[in-house]
Design a protein around this motif. Structure first.
Motif, PDB file in Angstrom:
ATOM      1  N   PRO A 322       0.816  -1.275   0.034  1.00  0.00           N
ATOM      2  CA  PRO A 322       0.020   0.047   0.101  1.00  0.00           C
ATOM      3  C   PRO A 322       0.855   1.360   0.042  1.00  0.00           C
ATOM      4  O   PRO A 322       0.496   2.309   0.670  1.00  0.00           O
ATOM      5  CB  PRO A 322      -0.977  -0.045   1.237  1.00  0.00           C
ATOM      6  N   THR A 323       1.774   1.199  -0.551  1.00  0.00           N
ATOM      7  CA  THR A 323       2.917   2.577  -0.829  1.00  0.00           C
ATOM      8  C   THR A 323       1.890   3.738  -1.290  1.00  0.00           C
ATOM      9  O   THR A 323       1.483   3.479  -2.173  1.00  0.00           O
ATOM     10  CB  THR A 323       4.010   2.215  -1.691  1.00  0.00           C
ATOM     11  N   PRO A 324       1.833   4.735  -0.781  1.00  0.00           N
ATOM     12  CA  PRO A 324       1.037   6.012  -1.232  1.00  0.00           C
ATOM     13  C   PRO A 324       1.679   6.545  -2.344  1.00  0.00           C
ATOM     14  O   PRO A 324       2.802   6.485  -2.495  1.00  0.00           O
ATOM     15  CB  PRO A 324       1.180   6.887  -0.214  1.00  0.00           C
ATOM     16  N   VAL A 325       0.991   7.059  -3.227  1.00  0.00           N
ATOM     17  CA  VAL A 325       1.152   7.658  -4.528  1.00  0.00           C
ATOM     18  C   VAL A 325       0.845   9.019  -4.723  1.00  0.00           C
ATOM     19  O   VAL A 325      -0.722   9.082  -4.558  1.00  0.00           O
ATOM     20  CB  VAL A 325       0.967   6.593  -5.630  1.00  0.00           C
ATOM     21  N   ILE A 326       1.487  10.189  -5.046  1.00  0.00           N
ATOM     22  CA  ILE A 326       0.983  11.272  -5.344  1.00  0.00           C
ATOM     23  C   ILE A 326       1.288  11.329  -6.812  1.00  0.00           C
ATOM     24  O   ILE A 326       2.280  11.163  -7.365  1.00  0.00           O
ATOM     25  CB  ILE A 326       1.786  12.512  -4.763  1.00  0.00           C
ATOM     26  N   LEU A 327       0.096  11.841  -7.676  1.00  0.00           N
ATOM     27  CA  LEU A 327       0.219  12.170  -9.052  1.00  0.00           C
ATOM     28  C   LEU A 327      -0.028  13.609  -9.467  1.00  0.00           C
ATOM     29  O   LEU A 327      -0.925  14.216  -9.006  1.00  0.00           O
ATOM     30  CB  LEU A 327      -0.856  11.305  -9.754  1.00  0.00           C
ATOM     31  N   SER A 328       0.724  14.145 -10.176  1.00  0.00           N
ATOM     32  CA  SER A 328       0.660  15.505 -10.572  1.00  0.00           C
ATOM     33  C   SER A 328       0.959  15.773 -12.041  1.00  0.00           C
ATOM     34  O   SER A 328       1.862  15.481 -12.597  1.00  0.00           O
ATOM     35  CB  SER A 328       1.677  16.278  -9.812  1.00  0.00           C
ATOM     36  N   VAL A 329      -0.120  16.471 -12.509  1.00  0.00           N
ATOM     37  CA  VAL A 329      -0.118  16.655 -14.162  1.00  0.00           C
ATOM     38  C   VAL A 329      -0.587  18.215 -14.411  1.00  0.00           C
ATOM     39  O   VAL A 329      -1.407  18.637 -13.778  1.00  0.00           O
ATOM     40  CB  VAL A 329      -1.187  15.655 -14.849  1.00  0.00           C
ATOM     41  N   VAL A 358      -2.673  16.004  -7.527  1.00  0.00           N
ATOM     42  CA  VAL A 358      -2.524  17.541  -7.528  1.00  0.00           C
ATOM     43  C   VAL A 358      -2.235  18.022  -8.910  1.00  0.00           C
ATOM     44  O   VAL A 358      -2.171  17.189  -9.882  1.00  0.00           O
ATOM     45  CB  VAL A 358      -1.290  17.765  -6.565  1.00  0.00           C
ATOM     46  N   GLY A 359      -1.808  19.213  -8.994  1.00  0.00           N
ATOM     47  CA  GLY A 359      -1.365  19.661 -10.448  1.00  0.00           C
ATOM     48  C   GLY A 359      -2.544  20.684 -11.095  1.00  0.00           C
ATOM     49  O   GLY A 359      -3.741  20.464 -10.568  1.00  0.00           O
ATOM     50  N   ASP A 360      -2.249  21.431 -11.905  1.00  0.00           N
ATOM     51  CA  ASP A 360      -2.916  22.167 -12.544  1.00  0.00           C
ATOM     52  C   ASP A 360      -4.244  21.279 -13.367  1.00  0.00           C
ATOM     53  O   ASP A 360      -5.416  21.900 -13.254  1.00  0.00           O
ATOM     54  CB  ASP A 360      -2.396  22.873 -13.981  1.00  0.00           C
ATOM     55  N   ARG A 361      -3.969  20.108 -13.723  1.00  0.00           N
ATOM     56  CA  ARG A 361      -5.157  19.298 -14.407  1.00  0.00           C
ATOM     57  C   ARG A 361      -5.402  18.241 -13.508  1.00  0.00           C
ATOM     58  O   ARG A 361      -5.550  17.044 -14.209  1.00  0.00           O
ATOM     59  CB  ARG A 361      -4.441  18.992 -15.764  1.00  0.00           C
ATOM     60  N   LYS A 362      -5.607  18.391 -12.230  1.00  0.00           N
ATOM     61  CA  LYS A 362      -5.742  17.505 -11.396  1.00  0.00           C
ATOM     62  C   LYS A 362      -7.219  16.813 -11.812  1.00  0.00           C
ATOM     63  O   LYS A 362      -7.443  15.799 -11.267  1.00  0.00           O
ATOM     64  CB  LYS A 362      -5.707  17.925  -9.882  1.00  0.00           C
ATOM     65  N   ALA A 402       5.099  20.177 -13.637  1.00  0.00           N
ATOM     66  CA  ALA A 402       4.699  19.614 -12.295  1.00  0.00           C
ATOM     67  C   ALA A 402       5.833  19.258 -11.681  1.00  0.00           C
ATOM     68  O   ALA A 402       5.922  19.292 -10.560  1.00  0.00           O
ATOM     69  CB  ALA A 402       3.668  18.483 -12.590  1.00  0.00           C
ATOM     70  N   PHE A 403       6.786  18.573 -12.437  1.00  0.00           N
ATOM     71  CA  PHE A 403       7.986  17.764 -11.512  1.00  0.00           C
ATOM     72  C   PHE A 403       8.855  19.131 -11.086  1.00  0.00           C
ATOM     73  O   PHE A 403       9.568  18.778 -10.311  1.00  0.00           O
ATOM     74  CB  PHE A 403       8.855  16.915 -12.748  1.00  0.00           C
ATOM     75  N   GLN A 404       8.790  20.185 -12.255  1.00  0.00           N
ATOM     76  CA  GLN A 404       9.941  21.442 -11.782  1.00  0.00           C
ATOM     77  C   GLN A 404       9.180  21.924 -10.460  1.00  0.00           C
ATOM     78  O   GLN A 404       9.877  22.576  -9.510  1.00  0.00           O
ATOM     79  CB  GLN A 404      10.014  22.279 -12.966  1.00  0.00           C
ATOM     80  N   ASP A 405       7.769  22.064 -10.432  1.00  0.00           N
ATOM     81  CA  ASP A 405       7.075  22.928  -9.567  1.00  0.00           C
ATOM     82  C   ASP A 405       7.318  22.103  -8.283  1.00  0.00           C
ATOM     83  O   ASP A 405       7.646  22.653  -7.028  1.00  0.00           O
ATOM     84  CB  ASP A 405       5.779  22.959  -9.684  1.00  0.00           C
TER      85      ASP A 405
END
Length: 412
Positions: A322-329, A358-362, A402-405
């Motif tokens: 169950p490793t948590p995952v954050i996705l940002s696009v 997260v991210g602009d296009r969440k 998103a990675f740079q942010d």
């Protein structure tokens, strides 16, 4: 430059000096590395500067949709065994950024240069490379990039008759078709996890047959060439059939494939696989990718994935549930503004992971995850996502801006 003759004219020297001054001013103003703006200014003052800077160097070009920056870094590290290397290590991979990088490498013998796929033919024309590495081609930035078959055709025409030794992935039909116009190709079985851009034959449009790891066109006979180098599990097989263990600090199958291609490249310059692979172990992270950083008392591993093929490879290397995952696009200019590619990614591979978006296009991503029947929470920002995530290390997967942010926010 290496050698005794100075290839730089007075005009070229002024261009280099002006470019460096503009880059320094840009850095001082906190606007990034300055390499792109510096290179633009230098090329305005001397449009032939890239060719002049490359004149006394052994140039290696690396191009692909995924893995360019990492492979460039691995090659540069390994080739250091043969002499001083200059490289565009931060990934500024269009002519301006490449010009800046070469302008900074006055004592170098080798230049290892990552090149954006669309610019490969032009940069190859200007720099007369000794070697060109072609890793893969897949869909990316749908609103501005050419369709993959057109990119392959651009490569094929641009590399026809090239004097360079071309190191090409035998498992990607688009790469094979593009490289086949070159008289001197060394094939590497580097694998291909993402196959959705190579179901039709690039040569005739027929349906590609894919028995096991092989591929061929049943209509025109276009087929997978016999590789002389191969990735086999945790080893690189060289043309003599010797197996060399891969020891990398970088995770995942894709990076082993990058190491296999890199070993084939540096062998052209006389660096043996054992030496090359030992040197590659030094690479811990590439422009922040794969770094584990501490943020809000948690360990976050930062992973970059820009397109469907990249996301597929990244899902294969994250820690199990169950490793948590954050996705940002995001979908800014540098990412491509079209997010329809999210529908090409198989998000069912994240089943069992707590997911935070997260991210602009969440919201675009949330709709996609909903359809994939995933459990997720939409968050305002990475801080909130980290607060809500269950204990343990967190995997963070983001596309380009998103990675740079994220790197700016978590202090990497």
């Amino acid at each position: 430059m290496a050698g005794n003759s100075d290839p730089l004219t007075p005009r070229a020297k002024i261009a280099v000096t002006a470019g460096k001054a503009v880059a320094a001013a840009s850095r001082a103003a906190g606007r990034g590395s300055g390499s792109v703006i510096g290179g633009r200014v230098a090329l305005k003052l001397d449009p032939d500067l890239l060719a002049r800077l490359a004149q006394n160097l052994d140039v290696i070009l690396v191009s692909a949709t995924n893995g360019k920056t990492t492979t460039t870094r691995l090659i540069a590290e390994a080739l250091g065994a043969a002499g001083p290397v200059v490289s565009n290590a931060l990934g500024a991979n269009m002519p301006a950024g490449i010009t800046s990088a070469l302008a900074g490498g006055s004592d170098a013998k080798y230049a290892v240069i990552e090149v954006d796929e669309k610019y490969l033919a032009g940069v190859a024309r200007d720099t007369s490379p000794k070697c060109i590495a072609l890793l893969n081609l897949s869909r990316d930035q749908l609103d501005r990039a050419a369709e993959t078959r057109m990119l392959a055709e651009n490569w094929r025409e641009g590399l026809a008759g090239s004097k360079a030794v071309v190191i090409a992935n035998a498992d990607d039909p688009l790469v094979v078709w593009a490289a086949s116009s070159s008289p001197n190709v060394i094939w590497v079985a580097a694998g291909q996890m993402w196959k959705d851009d190579a179901w039709s034959c690039p040569s005739c449009g027929g349906v590609m047959q894919r028995p096991g790891d092989d591929w061929f066109c049943g209509e025109c006979g276009f087929r997978r060439p016999t590789p002389s180098w191969a990735l086999s599990g945790d080893h690189v097989l060289d043309p003599h059939g010797s197996a060399w263990p891969i020891h990398l600090q970088l995770p995942g199958r894709a990076n082993k494939a990058n190491a296999a291609s890199s070993a084939a490249v540096v062998a052209v310059f006389g660096v043996p696989p054992q030496v090359a692979l030992e040197r590659m172990y030094q690479v811990q992270a590439v422009a922040g990718r794969y770094d584990v950083v501490q943020f809000m008392q948690r360990d976050l591993r930062l992973l970059l994935a820009k397109n469907p093929a990249g996301w597929l490879e990244t899902f294969s290397l994250i820690d199990p549930p169950p490793t948590p995952v954050i996705l940002s696009v995001n979908a800014r200019g540098a990412d491509g503004t079209d997010t329809s590619w999210l529908w090409d990614v198989d998000y069912t591979r994240l089943t069992g992971h707590p997911i935070f978006v997260v991210g602009d296009r969440k919201l675009d991503l949330a709709v996609r995850l909903e359809v994939a029947n995933q459990h997720f929470q939409v968050c305002e920002n990475v801080d909130q996502a980290v607060q809500l995530a269950p204990p343990g290390r967190i995997e963070v997967i983001a596309n380009y801006t998103a990675f740079q942010d994220l790197r700016r926010r978590v202090g990497n």
